[in-house]
Design a protein around this motif. Structure first.
Motif, PDB file in Angstrom:
ATOM      1  N   CYS A 192       0.855  -1.189   0.000  1.00 24.74           N
ATOM      2  CA  CYS A 192       0.000   0.000   0.000  1.00 24.74           C
ATOM      3  C   CYS A 192       0.896   1.246   0.000  1.00 24.74           C
ATOM      4  CB  CYS A 192      -0.953   0.000   1.191  1.00 24.74           C
ATOM      5  SG  CYS A 192      -0.197  -0.198   2.816  1.00 24.74           S
ATOM      6  N   PRO A 196      -6.149   7.059  -0.761  1.00 19.36           N
ATOM      7  CA  PRO A 196      -7.247   7.234  -1.726  1.00 19.36           C
ATOM      8  C   PRO A 196      -7.588   8.694  -2.019  1.00 19.36           C
ATOM      9  CG  PRO A 196      -7.813   5.561  -0.107  1.00 19.36           C
ATOM     10  CD  PRO A 196      -6.537   6.199   0.363  1.00 19.36           C
ATOM     11  N   HIS A 206      -3.923   5.180 -11.474  1.00 17.70           N
ATOM     12  CA  HIS A 206      -4.493   4.376 -10.387  1.00 17.70           C
ATOM     13  C   HIS A 206      -6.013   4.320 -10.523  1.00 17.70           C
ATOM     14  CE1 HIS A 206      -5.198   2.585  -6.508  1.00 17.70           C
ATOM     15  NE2 HIS A 206      -3.913   2.623  -6.204  1.00 17.70           N
ATOM     16  N   PHE A 209      -8.928   1.828  -6.990  1.00 16.73           N
ATOM     17  CA  PHE A 209      -9.790   2.321  -5.918  1.00 16.73           C
ATOM     18  C   PHE A 209     -11.213   2.567  -6.431  1.00 16.73           C
ATOM     19  CE2 PHE A 209      -5.973   4.185  -3.527  1.00 16.73           C
ATOM     20  CZ  PHE A 209      -5.994   3.175  -2.588  1.00 16.73           C
ATOM     21  N   SER A 212     -14.362   0.248  -5.899  1.00 14.95           N
ATOM     22  CA  SER A 212     -14.035  -0.807  -4.929  1.00 14.95           C
ATOM     23  C   SER A 212     -15.024  -0.827  -3.772  1.00 14.95           C
ATOM     24  CB  SER A 212     -12.606  -0.627  -4.385  1.00 14.95           C
ATOM     25  OG  SER A 212     -12.507   0.509  -3.543  1.00 14.95           O
ATOM     26  N   ASP A 220     -11.649  -2.095   1.019  1.00 16.01           N
ATOM     27  CA  ASP A 220     -11.988  -1.214  -0.089  1.00 16.01           C
ATOM     28  C   ASP A 220     -11.317   0.133   0.149  1.00 16.01           C
ATOM     29  OD1 ASP A 220     -13.564   0.049   1.840  1.00 16.01           O
ATOM     30  OD2 ASP A 220     -15.462  -0.662   1.015  1.00 16.01           O
ATOM     31  N   ALA A 221     -11.639   1.118  -0.676  1.00 14.76           N
ATOM     32  CA  ALA A 221     -11.010   2.434  -0.539  1.00 14.76           C
ATOM     33  C   ALA A 221     -11.292   3.045   0.831  1.00 14.76           C
ATOM     34  CB  ALA A 221     -11.483   3.364  -1.654  1.00 14.76           C
ATOM     35  N   ARG A 225      -8.611   4.362   3.566  1.00 13.50           N
ATOM     36  CA  ARG A 225      -8.712   5.741   4.076  1.00 13.50           C
ATOM     37  C   ARG A 225      -8.683   5.736   5.611  1.00 13.50           C
ATOM     38  NH1 ARG A 225     -12.733   6.746   1.341  1.00 13.50           N
ATOM     39  NH2 ARG A 225     -11.769   7.935  -0.355  1.00 13.50           N
ATOM     40  N   PRO A 263      -8.107  -3.352  -4.139  1.00 12.29           N
ATOM     41  CA  PRO A 263      -7.991  -1.899  -4.284  1.00 12.29           C
ATOM     42  C   PRO A 263      -6.540  -1.425  -4.396  1.00 12.29           C
ATOM     43  CG  PRO A 263      -9.540  -2.429  -2.537  1.00 12.29           C
ATOM     44  CD  PRO A 263      -8.884  -3.719  -2.929  1.00 12.29           C
TER      45      PRO A 263
END
Length: 319
Positions: A192, A196, A206, A209, A212, A220-221, A225, A263
């Motif tokens: 990672c 996001p 990208h 995301f 997702s 997911d995004a 976050r 993601p």
């Protein structure tokens, strides 16, 4: 390829149908810890008893960091390479225990000692605690390699997700600190690198995301976050977000893993290009039809992943 146009592998669909859930980590760090622990317990029961070809011992480093040493019993009495492993969990969740099946399988298949690090987590311990714990524990492991039956000249860092980022960040942090030849290779599995809400120069590259949320398993995004916002690392930090490190050409040989329905897929794809541009010797293995950290699940694809990654370990140690 957008996330919506890609298809899950039949094996993944079968697993979801069997258990009746699509796991997704959501909410704050405490909620996600509880969710991840429930998932860990479910998966542990499905994996069954650990392989007898690996022994493990829990230890404490000189800085008080918990760790677990995995040793291949077939290599007892020999000096073998050593991996230092950092678990997944967005710097906020996860544990040595949650990665036990993965690390045992990699230890067995690679015939290397692996030391798994229980670094401290946010929100109790925000940035840069995780990185500093991992750096301290890695130096301790190298200094004590002989005690573990390991060769201190054949050390690699390894991890999934946040641990994949840490595997790279630890090298860079130690390199900047004068330990330029301590780590021979890196295995980085679904790293990672990108917030996001801060795609910046990677906005056009990208896409994983997008869509997702509500569409993909595990994370997911929104999950990412929450992880990043809880860890509280500055968005310009060259270690947490190492795509912005000024000279990636200093990295050693690297084995990189991505998953199509993750993601973080494009974090790996963009990192692959950055490594090529920097002239870093590396390989990228992309798994189709599978989600983030699919190898934690009892799938045939996971067994293939274990074998592939063991070969990846050999690859980063060859040069």
């Amino acid at each position: 390829m957008s996330n919506k146009s890609a298809n899950f592998s039949p094996e993944w669909i079968e697993w979801e149908s069997k258990v009746g859930i699509r796991p997704l980590l959501s909410g704050d760090a405490y909620n996600m810890r509880a969710q991840f622990e429930g998932l860990r317990q479910l998966l542990q029961s499905q994996w069954g008893e650990p392989d007898s070809g690996v022994s493990s011992t829990d230890v404490v480093t000189d800085k008080g960091i918990q760790a677990r040493v995995y040793s291949p019993t077939a290599s007892a009495g020999k000096k073998v390479p050593m991996g230092v492993f950092y678990h997944c969990g967005g710097y906020c969740i996860g544990s040595i225990e949650a990665e036990d099946v993965l690390v045992r399988n990699l230890c067995l298949r690679s015939q290397t000692v692996i030391i798994s690090i229980e670094y401290r987590l946010a929100p109790e311990h925000t940035a840069p605690t995780a990185l500093q714990d991992c750096c301290d524990a890695t130096l301790w492991a190298i200094q004590n390699a002989d005690k573990f039956g390991a060769d201190c000249s054949q050390v690699y860092t390894i991890g999934p997700s946040a641990g994949a980022a840490l595997a790279v960040s630890v090298f860079l942090k130690l390199y900047d600190g004068g330990f330029k030849n301590s780590i021979k290779g890196i295995v980085s599995m679904s790293p990672c690198w990108i917030h996001p809400d801060n795609l910046g120069e990677y906005k056009d590259q990208h896409k994983s995301f997008i869509n997702s949320v509500g569409n993909l398993p595990v994370i997911d995004a929104n999950s990412m976050r929450n992880f990043y916002d809880t860890y509280k690392s500055p968005l310009d930090d060259k270690y947490t977000f190492a795509l912005g490190y000024p000279d990636l050409s200093v990295l050693p040989r690297l084995y990189l893993v991505g998953a199509e329905l993750d993601p973080l897929r494009d974090d790996a794809v963009i990192f692959d290009k950055k490594l090529s541009d920097a002239g870093v010797d590396h390989k990228l293995k992309m798994y189709l039809g599978l989600p983030h950290v699919f190898w934690l699940f009892p799938l045939k694809a996971s067994l293939e992943f274990f074998d592939d990654t063991a070969k990846g370990i050999s690859y980063v140690l060859e040069k």
